[in-house]
Design a protein around this motif. Structure first.
Motif, PDB file in Angstrom:
ATOM      1  N   TYR A   1       0.850  -1.190   0.000  1.00 28.02           N
ATOM      2  CA  TYR A   1       0.000   0.000   0.000  1.00 28.02           C
ATOM      3  C   TYR A   1       0.884   1.237   0.000  1.00 28.02           C
ATOM      4  O   TYR A   1       1.768   1.372   0.838  1.00 28.02           O
ATOM      5  N   TRP A   2       0.636   2.110  -0.944  1.00 22.85           N
ATOM      6  CA  TRP A   2       1.338   3.386  -0.994  1.00 22.85           C
ATOM      7  C   TRP A   2       0.289   4.457  -0.727  1.00 22.85           C
ATOM      8  O   TRP A   2      -0.590   4.693  -1.563  1.00 22.85           O
ATOM      9  N   PRO A   3       0.331   5.107   0.438  1.00 26.20           N
ATOM     10  CA  PRO A   3      -0.705   6.087   0.775  1.00 26.20           C
ATOM     11  C   PRO A   3      -0.855   7.162  -0.302  1.00 26.20           C
ATOM     12  O   PRO A   3       0.135   7.698  -0.807  1.00 26.20           O
ATOM     13  N   PHE A   4      -2.089   7.440  -0.648  1.00 25.96           N
ATOM     14  CA  PHE A   4      -2.397   8.436  -1.667  1.00 25.96           C
ATOM     15  C   PHE A   4      -1.799   9.790  -1.316  1.00 25.96           C
ATOM     16  O   PHE A   4      -1.360  10.524  -2.199  1.00 25.96           O
ATOM     17  N   SER A   5      -1.766  10.101  -0.022  1.00 26.97           N
ATOM     18  CA  SER A   5      -1.233  11.403   0.385  1.00 26.97           C
ATOM     19  C   SER A   5       0.231  11.557  -0.020  1.00 26.97           C
ATOM     20  O   SER A   5       0.675  12.661  -0.324  1.00 26.97           O
ATOM     21  N   HIS A   6       0.985  10.469  -0.042  1.00 25.99           N
ATOM     22  CA  HIS A   6       2.386  10.552  -0.473  1.00 25.99           C
ATOM     23  C   HIS A   6       2.467  10.903  -1.956  1.00 25.99           C
ATOM     24  O   HIS A   6       3.345  11.662  -2.370  1.00 25.99           O
ATOM     25  N   ILE A   7       1.549  10.346  -2.717  1.00 31.55           N
ATOM     26  CA  ILE A   7       1.527  10.601  -4.160  1.00 31.55           C
ATOM     27  C   ILE A   7       1.036  12.024  -4.430  1.00 31.55           C
ATOM     28  O   ILE A   7       1.637  12.761  -5.209  1.00 31.55           O
ATOM     29  N   GLU A   8      -0.046  12.415  -3.767  1.00 30.50           N
ATOM     30  CA  GLU A   8      -0.630  13.720  -4.048  1.00 30.50           C
ATOM     31  C   GLU A   8       0.254  14.877  -3.594  1.00 30.50           C
ATOM     32  O   GLU A   8       0.163  15.975  -4.136  1.00 30.50           O
ATOM     33  N   LEU A   9       1.144  14.640  -2.630  1.00 28.42           N
ATOM     34  CA  LEU A   9       2.069  15.694  -2.212  1.00 28.42           C
ATOM     35  C   LEU A   9       3.104  16.013  -3.288  1.00 28.42           C
ATOM     36  O   LEU A   9       3.712  17.079  -3.272  1.00 28.42           O
ATOM     37  N   ILE A  10       3.286  15.100  -4.239  1.00 28.85           N
ATOM     38  CA  ILE A  10       4.243  15.306  -5.327  1.00 28.85           C
ATOM     39  C   ILE A  10       3.658  16.241  -6.393  1.00 28.85           C
ATOM     40  O   ILE A  10       4.383  17.025  -7.009  1.00 28.85           O
ATOM     41  N   MET A  11       2.350  16.170  -6.607  1.00 28.87           N
ATOM     42  CA  MET A  11       1.717  16.919  -7.701  1.00 28.87           C
ATOM     43  C   MET A  11       1.985  18.427  -7.664  1.00 28.87           C
ATOM     44  O   MET A  11       2.346  19.003  -8.700  1.00 28.87           O
ATOM     45  N   PRO A  12       1.832  19.110  -6.533  1.00 33.45           N
ATOM     46  CA  PRO A  12       2.116  20.552  -6.554  1.00 33.45           C
ATOM     47  C   PRO A  12       3.561  20.869  -6.947  1.00 33.45           C
ATOM     48  O   PRO A  12       3.817  21.846  -7.643  1.00 33.45           O
ATOM     49  N   TRP A  13       4.491  19.995  -6.533  1.00 31.24           N
ATOM     50  CA  TRP A  13       5.899  20.246  -6.856  1.00 31.24           C
ATOM     51  C   TRP A  13       6.181  20.014  -8.341  1.00 31.24           C
ATOM     52  O   TRP A  13       7.080  20.650  -8.900  1.00 31.24           O
ATOM     53  N   ILE A  14       5.415  19.149  -8.962  1.00 36.87           N
ATOM     54  CA  ILE A  14       5.550  18.973 -10.418  1.00 36.87           C
ATOM     55  C   ILE A  14       5.159  20.272 -11.121  1.00 36.87           C
ATOM     56  O   ILE A  14       5.852  20.737 -12.029  1.00 36.87           O
ATOM     57  N   PHE A  15       4.059  20.874 -10.664  1.00 34.15           N
ATOM     58  CA  PHE A  15       3.641  22.145 -11.258  1.00 34.15           C
ATOM     59  C   PHE A  15       4.629  23.263 -10.936  1.00 34.15           C
ATOM     60  O   PHE A  15       4.907  24.115 -11.784  1.00 34.15           O
ATOM     61  N   VAL A  16       5.178  23.278  -9.722  1.00 37.29           N
ATOM     62  CA  VAL A  16       6.204  24.274  -9.394  1.00 37.29           C
ATOM     63  C   VAL A  16       7.371  24.133 -10.366  1.00 37.29           C
ATOM     64  O   VAL A  16       7.868  25.124 -10.907  1.00 37.29           O
ATOM     65  N   ALA A  17       7.800  22.897 -10.600  1.00 38.04           N
ATOM     66  CA  ALA A  17       8.921  22.655 -11.530  1.00 38.04           C
ATOM     67  C   ALA A  17       8.580  23.150 -12.939  1.00 38.04           C
ATOM     68  O   ALA A  17       9.429  23.766 -13.604  1.00 38.04           O
ATOM     69  N   ILE A  18       7.357  22.895 -13.385  1.00 32.66           N
ATOM     70  CA  ILE A  18       6.941  23.360 -14.720  1.00 32.66           C
ATOM     71  C   ILE A  18       6.987  24.889 -14.785  1.00 32.66           C
ATOM     72  O   ILE A  18       7.554  25.469 -15.721  1.00 32.66           O
ATOM     73  N   PHE A  19       6.410  25.547 -13.775  1.00 34.82           N
ATOM     74  CA  PHE A  19       6.369  27.012 -13.792  1.00 34.82           C
ATOM     75  C   PHE A  19       7.759  27.630 -13.621  1.00 34.82           C
ATOM     76  O   PHE A  19       8.066  28.646 -14.243  1.00 34.82           O
ATOM     77  N   VAL A  20       8.599  27.023 -12.794  1.00 34.58           N
ATOM     78  CA  VAL A  20       9.975  27.519 -12.641  1.00 34.58           C
ATOM     79  C   VAL A  20      10.727  27.373 -13.963  1.00 34.58           C
ATOM     80  O   VAL A  20      11.453  28.279 -14.373  1.00 34.58           O
ATOM     81  N   THR A  21      10.532  26.241 -14.635  1.00 36.23           N
ATOM     82  CA  THR A  21      11.182  26.029 -15.939  1.00 36.23           C
ATOM     83  C   THR A  21      10.724  27.083 -16.945  1.00 36.23           C
ATOM     84  O   THR A  21      11.548  27.649 -17.687  1.00 36.23           O
ATOM     85  N   ILE A  22       9.436  27.353 -16.972  1.00 32.90           N
ATOM     86  CA  ILE A  22       8.903  28.383 -17.878  1.00 32.90           C
ATOM     87  C   ILE A  22       9.510  29.737 -17.544  1.00 32.90           C
ATOM     88  O   ILE A  22       9.945  30.481 -18.427  1.00 32.90           O
ATOM     89  N   LEU A  23       9.564  30.060 -16.257  1.00 39.44           N
ATOM     90  CA  LEU A  23      10.104  31.344 -15.813  1.00 39.44           C
ATOM     91  C   LEU A  23      11.584  31.472 -16.165  1.00 39.44           C
ATOM     92  O   LEU A  23      12.015  32.497 -16.722  1.00 39.44           O
ATOM     93  N   ILE A  24      12.357  30.451 -15.885  1.00 37.70           N
ATOM     94  CA  ILE A  24      13.794  30.486 -16.199  1.00 37.70           C
ATOM     95  C   ILE A  24      14.010  30.587 -17.696  1.00 37.70           C
ATOM     96  O   ILE A  24      14.848  31.363 -18.161  1.00 37.70           O
ATOM     97  N   THR A  25      13.243  29.824 -18.458  1.00 38.49           N
ATOM     98  CA  THR A  25      13.366  29.872 -19.920  1.00 38.49           C
ATOM     99  C   THR A  25      13.076  31.275 -20.433  1.00 38.49           C
ATOM    100  O   THR A  25      13.790  31.798 -21.296  1.00 38.49           O
ATOM    101  N   LYS A  26      12.040  31.887 -19.898  1.00 41.52           N
ATOM    102  CA  LYS A  26      11.677  33.241 -20.331  1.00 41.52           C
ATOM    103  C   LYS A  26      12.758  34.235 -19.938  1.00 41.52           C
ATOM    104  O   LYS A  26      13.134  35.107 -20.727  1.00 41.52           O
TER     105      LYS A  26
END
Length: 165
Positions: A133-158
């Motif tokens: 069993y892998w608690p869903f909360s462990h998985i869902e805590l990753i999702m915001p950081w994926i979006f942070v990484a996407i937005f940081v990449t966009i910002l750095i690229t710009k």
């Protein structure tokens, strides 16, 4: 807080009414389910909001003049980072609250004829064995950081594009 301290906080001395205990247990388990539902709605909201930010960036890139796009991309990326950061903290807050509720549930179950939540948690290894069993909360805590990484990449690229060009 130890199980003994939780038990001391949950049970008042001298009160031993199994019927009342069972009714309160049902209400308490229901409140834990409501927190899980609220957490799911929170995730849906923030996932939609982040997706909208990314769609806005794509639309802006195709529709807006190059000179104006820098401001839009920068603001949208910073907004997306802020929103994702808040999302992470809301998920963690819900996770901690639910964790506390289930510690109380386990204490209450000690006084009931059955302990289904405790038994289930034992069967899945307390969430420590990802194969069981892998608690869903462990998985869902990753999702915001994926979006942070996407937005940081966009910002750095710009920003790199501004300084290189």
């Amino acid at each position: 807080m130890t199980k003994e301290e939780i038990e001391k906080n949950v049970f008042r001395s001298g009160v031993d009414d199994t019927h009342a205990l069972l009714e309160q247990y049902k209400i308490f388990v229901d409140s834990a389910d409501k927190i899980s539902d609220r957490r799911l709605k929170t995730n849906e909201f923030f996932l939609g909001l982040n997706t909208a930010f990314l769609a806005l960036l794509g639309l802006a890139k195709s529709q807006v003049v190059e000179e104006e796009i820098s401001v839009i991309i920068t603001l949208a990326a910073l907004g997306g980072i802020a929103i994702s950061y808040l999302w992470f903290h809301l998920i963690r807050s819900h996770k901690n609250l639910n964790g506390a509720k289930f510690k109380v549930v386990h204490v209450i179950e000690k006084r009931l004829p059955l302990s289904p939540y405790h038994a289930e948690w034992e069967i899945v290894g307390g969430g420590n064995d990802k194969k069981r069993y892998w608690p869903f909360s462990h998985i869902e805590l990753i999702m915001p950081w994926i979006f942070v990484a996407i937005f940081v990449t966009i910002l750095i690229t710009k920003l790199l594009h501004l300084f290189v060009v």
